[in-house]
Design a protein around this motif. Structure first.
Motif, mmCIF file in Angstrom:
data_model
loop_
_atom_site.group_PDB
_atom_site.id
_atom_site.type_symbol
_atom_site.label_atom_id
_atom_site.label_comp_id
_atom_site.label_asym_id
_atom_site.label_seq_id
_atom_site.Cartn_x
_atom_site.Cartn_y
_atom_site.Cartn_z
ATOM 1 N N GLU A 42 106.706 1.706 29.140
ATOM 2 C CA GLU A 42 107.579 2.732 29.705
ATOM 3 C C GLU A 42 108.079 3.667 28.595
ATOM 4 N N ARG A 43 108.337 3.108 27.422
ATOM 5 C CA ARG A 43 108.796 3.926 26.282
ATOM 6 C C ARG A 43 107.738 4.960 25.898
ATOM 7 N N ASP A 63 115.853 17.524 30.746
ATOM 8 C CA ASP A 63 117.095 16.805 31.056
ATOM 9 C C ASP A 63 116.770 15.367 31.492
ATOM 10 N N ASN A 67 117.451 11.980 29.096
ATOM 11 C CA ASN A 67 118.316 10.903 29.588
ATOM 12 C C ASN A 67 117.570 9.587 29.676
ATOM 13 N N LEU A 70 117.233 8.127 26.271
ATOM 14 C CA LEU A 70 118.502 7.502 25.845
ATOM 15 C C LEU A 70 118.653 6.149 26.510
ATOM 16 N N SER A 71 118.386 6.110 27.813
ATOM 17 C CA SER A 71 118.525 4.850 28.549
ATOM 18 C C SER A 71 117.622 3.766 27.985
ATOM 19 N N LEU A 72 116.460 4.176 27.504
ATOM 20 C CA LEU A 72 115.510 3.190 26.969
ATOM 21 C C LEU A 72 115.807 2.853 25.518
ATOM 22 N N GLY A 73 116.878 3.422 24.978
ATOM 23 C CA GLY A 73 117.250 3.104 23.601
ATOM 24 C C GLY A 73 116.372 3.824 22.581
ATOM 25 N N ILE A 74 115.734 4.906 23.002
ATOM 26 C CA ILE A 74 114.905 5.688 22.074
ATOM 27 C C ILE A 74 115.831 6.611 21.283
ATOM 28 N N SER A 75 115.685 6.613 19.964
ATOM 29 C CA SER A 75 116.616 7.397 19.147
ATOM 30 C C SER A 75 116.255 8.879 19.184
ATOM 31 N N GLU A 78 113.269 9.662 17.120
ATOM 32 C CA GLU A 78 111.988 9.371 17.780
ATOM 33 C C GLU A 78 111.646 10.473 18.793
#
Ligand code: SF4
Ligand code: SF4
Lengths: 110, 321
Positions: A42-43, A63, A67, A70-75, A78
């Motif tokens: 998914e990332r 957008d 979001n 961010l939810s997936l913790g991707i910086s 990245e």
């Protein structure tokens, strides 16, 4: 028409189904499958979608996929790398077309 | 914005009723060694509100007389309550699954180190919140140095068997977003946490629970000050998923505050909305029959539990696609 590209327009997106039901439903089923985890995670797919959104200048998708990143913790670093990949691809695609220009010039010039 | 109760009506789920009481959740005090930016309890080191020995024993009696599957202890930092140790030993003898929600970094302090032994000896399940597996992001929310202390304690717990398959000692982590957005799906985040924690920190855990930040307490202040409040509410409402309603945690939980008052959940505690079933809303008048079919006090904050795949103290509520 009051304003183009308002954030709240996105809420209307799923409702495009109302005007062409079968095609709309098929599109959303396909969209959901193509953007969910498969062989790619998914990332990975979300970063691809973000890069495409930026290259295609779609504010809704930028957008939505920022979001989701961010939810997936991707910086953000990245995310920026992904956007650079898209930008480099666009530059490459443009420059690769220079080969057509060169080919025609080579043929036509004495 | 459509009110939450109206939204439940639209999907024929209003009013919301409890189904059972399976989890007995105790908030044993608001004192904490930290002051995290997202804390919905607004815990601080200065808080004096701690559950008394009498309330602990009233809870112990209720637990003994009923067959709840789980006792779930939270705070503040539960370790800062001087009666916790004795209570845990008593509960452990009864073989009840017991969870302590610890911030872990408190266990670095000399006077609280003993809890590592207490947890191990009594088979206490530990749930610890780690907003992000990267140092910079976590420290931004929880304060400088948090990440390293947290990892140091995870290493110690791993040595005791916590987070290791087959040991029977469970260490679960909690993820909550570091900002005004919703968490992604649990499996996706869990595999990313596992990858980073093992490769970068040589640290191990059992499962990751994803929890949505509730627009209450300190997180509400943050949303307000950062200009994100309206959009966050909208995001929560747009993400309303009727599939989460069946398993909302208030439907199988009773939540006790430090005074012994009864609530549907920890969030209703913060909002000072005690249970509303017409009986004394206190451990002294605990009545299982009426409580387990009580009417839940829902409100717009409940959108925090129903967004996306849902959110509870045990993570997601609905199955992923
Ligand atoms: S979030 Fe937890 S660790 Fe942080 S201040 Fe609140 S109670 Fe303490
Ligand atoms: S906040 Fe969540 S757990 Fe609490 S009453 Fe509302 S839906 Fe239930």
């Amino acid at each position: 028409m009051a304003d183009y590209y308002e954030k709240k327009d996105l809420v209307d997106f799923p409702l495009i189904v109302e005007d062409a039901k079968e095609a709309g439903e098929k599109f959303f089923a396909y969209y959901s499958q193509a953007t969910s985890a498969g062989l790619l995670s998914e990332r990975e797919k979300t970063l691809i979608a973000l890069a495409v959104a930026a290259t295609q200048h779609c504010p809704y998708c930028i957008d939505a996929y920022t979001n989701k990143c961010l939810s997936l913790g991707i910086s953000r670093q990245e995310m920026m790398e992904a956007v650079h990949t898209g930008a480099a691809m666009q530059a490459g695609v443009t420059l690769a077309h220079a080969t057509q220009m060169r080919k025609i010039c080579t043929q036509k010039e004495m | 914005m459509t009110g939450f109760d109206e939204k439940l009506r639209q999907v024929s789920r209003f009013p919301l009723l409890a189904k059972a009481i399976d989890i007995f959740q105790m908030n044993v005090g608001k004192r904490c060694n930290l002051q995290c930016r997202h804390c919905h309890v607004q815990a601080t080191p200065a808080h004096r509100e701690l559950m008394s020995a009498e309330t602990f024993s009233a809870c112990a009696k209720i637990i003994e007389n009923n067959s709840f599957s789980t006792v779930d202890i939270t705070g503040g930092a539960p370790e800062m309550n001087p009666h916790l140790d004795e209570f845990l030993q008593g509960i452990a003898r009864k073989g009840r699954r017991t969870i302590v929600r610890s911030n872990l970094v408190i266990l670095v302090e000399k006077s609280y180190r003993k809890f590592i032994d207490i947890y191990e000896k009594n088979g206490i399940e530990i749930i610890a919140s780690l907003p992000d597996p990267r140092r910079e992001k976590t420290d931004r929310q929880r304060g400088d140095g948090f990440f390293q202390s947290f990892i140091d304690i995870v290493h110690e717990l791993n040595l005791r068997g916590y987070g290791r398959e087959g040991s029977g000692l469970v260490l679960n982590l909690v993820h909550n977003p570091v900002g005004a957005y919703l968490p992604a799906s649990q499996p996706a985040l869990e595999s990313e946490y596992r990858r980073r924690m093992s490769a970068e920190q040589q640290a191990f855990f059992n499962h990751l629970f994803c929890i949505t930040n509730m627009p209450i307490g300190r997180f509400l202040t943050y949303l307000n000050q950062s200009g994100n409040l309206t959009e966050y509410w909208q995001t929560l409402e747009n993400a309303f998923n009727p599939g989460t309603v069946e398993n909302l945690m208030c439907r199988n939980t009773i939540s006790i505050d430090w005074t012994g008052a009864l609530f549907d959940c920890d969030f209703n505690q913060v909002l000072e909305l005690p249970v509303n079933h017409g009986l004394p809303a206190h451990v002294s008048g605990f009545d299982l029959d009426s409580l387990q079919q009580r009417l839940i006090r829902t409100g717009d904050h409940c959108y925090g539990c129903t967004a996306g795949l849902g959110s509870s103290c045990q993570g997601e509520l609905a199955a992923s696609e």
